[in-house]
Design a protein around this motif. Sequence first.
Motif, PDB file in Angstrom:
ATOM      1  N   ARG A  15       0.852  -1.199   0.000  1.00 39.53           N
ATOM      2  CA  ARG A  15       0.000   0.000   0.000  1.00 39.53           C
ATOM      3  C   ARG A  15       0.885   1.245   0.000  1.00 39.53           C
ATOM      4  O   ARG A  15       1.869   1.324   0.739  1.00 39.53           O
ATOM      5  N   GLU A  17       0.588   5.820  -0.904  1.00 36.16           N
ATOM      6  CA  GLU A  17      -0.274   6.921  -1.322  1.00 36.16           C
ATOM      7  C   GLU A  17       0.419   7.602  -2.494  1.00 36.16           C
ATOM      8  O   GLU A  17       1.578   8.001  -2.380  1.00 36.16           O
ATOM      9  N   GLU A  19       0.101  10.662  -5.146  1.00 36.65           N
ATOM     10  CA  GLU A  19      -0.582  11.932  -5.475  1.00 36.65           C
ATOM     11  C   GLU A  19      -1.880  12.063  -4.674  1.00 36.65           C
ATOM     12  O   GLU A  19      -2.942  12.401  -5.218  1.00 36.65           O
ATOM     13  N   GLY A  20      -1.800  11.663  -3.386  1.00 41.60           N
ATOM     14  CA  GLY A  20      -2.943  11.845  -2.495  1.00 41.60           C
ATOM     15  C   GLY A  20      -3.973  10.732  -2.551  1.00 41.60           C
ATOM     16  O   GLY A  20      -4.965  10.751  -1.833  1.00 41.60           O
ATOM     17  N   HIS A  21      -3.711   9.743  -3.415  1.00 42.21           N
ATOM     18  CA  HIS A  21      -4.685   8.645  -3.552  1.00 42.21           C
ATOM     19  C   HIS A  21      -4.110   7.329  -3.020  1.00 42.21           C
ATOM     20  O   HIS A  21      -2.957   6.999  -3.346  1.00 42.21           O
ATOM     21  N   PRO A  22      -4.897   6.569  -2.250  1.00 42.40           N
ATOM     22  CA  PRO A  22      -4.438   5.235  -1.834  1.00 42.40           C
ATOM     23  C   PRO A  22      -4.145   4.386  -3.071  1.00 42.40           C
ATOM     24  O   PRO A  22      -4.908   4.414  -4.042  1.00 42.40           O
ATOM     25  N   ALA A  23      -3.044   3.672  -3.040  1.00 42.97           N
ATOM     26  CA  ALA A  23      -2.637   2.893  -4.218  1.00 42.97           C
ATOM     27  C   ALA A  23      -2.071   1.554  -3.784  1.00 42.97           C
ATOM     28  O   ALA A  23      -1.686   1.346  -2.636  1.00 42.97           O
ATOM     29  N   HIS A  24      -1.963   0.665  -4.777  1.00 42.54           N
ATOM     30  CA  HIS A  24      -1.355  -0.669  -4.588  1.00 42.54           C
ATOM     31  C   HIS A  24      -0.177  -0.728  -5.542  1.00 42.54           C
ATOM     32  O   HIS A  24      -0.342  -0.523  -6.756  1.00 42.54           O
ATOM     33  N   TRP A  47      -5.781  -5.530   0.704  1.00 41.48           N
ATOM     34  CA  TRP A  47      -6.720  -4.861   1.613  1.00 41.48           C
ATOM     35  C   TRP A  47      -6.741  -5.646   2.917  1.00 41.48           C
ATOM     36  O   TRP A  47      -6.783  -6.902   2.890  1.00 41.48           O
TER      37      TRP A  47
END
Length: 257
Positions: A15, A17, A19-24, A47
């Motif tokens: 996990r 972040e 550019e401010g977005h949660p990412a994988h 998750w």
Amino acid sequence: MSVTHRPLVGVIACRREIEGHPAHMATDKYLTALRDYGLAPVVLPVWEEADVSLITAWLERLDGLMLTGSPTNVDPSRYGEARAPENERSDTDRDAVALALIPGVIERGLPFLAICRGFQELNVSRGGSLYQAVQKVPGKFDHRESKEEDKAVRYGPSHELDIVPEGELARLFSGVSQGGEGPRVNSLHQQGIHELGQGLRIEARAPDGLIEAVSVEDAANFALAVQWHPEWFPKEHPLYDAIFRGFAEACTNHVKG
Ligand SMILES: N[C@@H](CCC(=O)NCCCC(=O)O)C(=O)O
């Protein structure tokens, strides 16, 4: 023209972040190494609430699994310990999926290669524990990477490896470096195996005795976990190349059934 059917290999994400977005996210060197050995990598999102239907859907379709390294650490509560002050980064989503995937991979006889954090996840999944800061353990080296900017230095050879004779790793790799010494491997980790998990076989140690590779005793297929990073230009390093060749052969044979 016949198409080569590449085995599908799941690569666990971390996990982040972005550019401010949660990412994988999985870093390129793991994916490129699998591609270059004839495999088809697919990144598996993580998750904390990953349910069994998700894990099963992956395990039913994959021909192999890779658990990658990560600068984050397995949460110490997973092996019954409080967090050490040096233990600053975690990824509980990653922990949850990795620890759910491992039993299923072994039960299904799926080929399995675990690297660095993945090596530590396997040990914890089998009831083992970790040193949270190996550099603070009397008699142990500091296994953390150099502060060099140049990744070729950080992922370059760091210490010798004592391979246990007649084990899985010895079977994969019969070479030794010049002068009869063991091969040298890179080292980019603060944590390491303290108490060995159940059903794991030690395959190699560092000169300070730290466990550097294990295999799974009851595995029906390739099931190797290493503390170093063989995905770093494996074709340029005979030991790393032997590991990826062995894993790729096992995944290919799994496709053939
Ligand atoms: N955080 C753990 C595991 C170390 C690890 O996996 N390092 C990899 C760094 C990034 C990469 O190459 O994927 C520890 O410190 O022991």
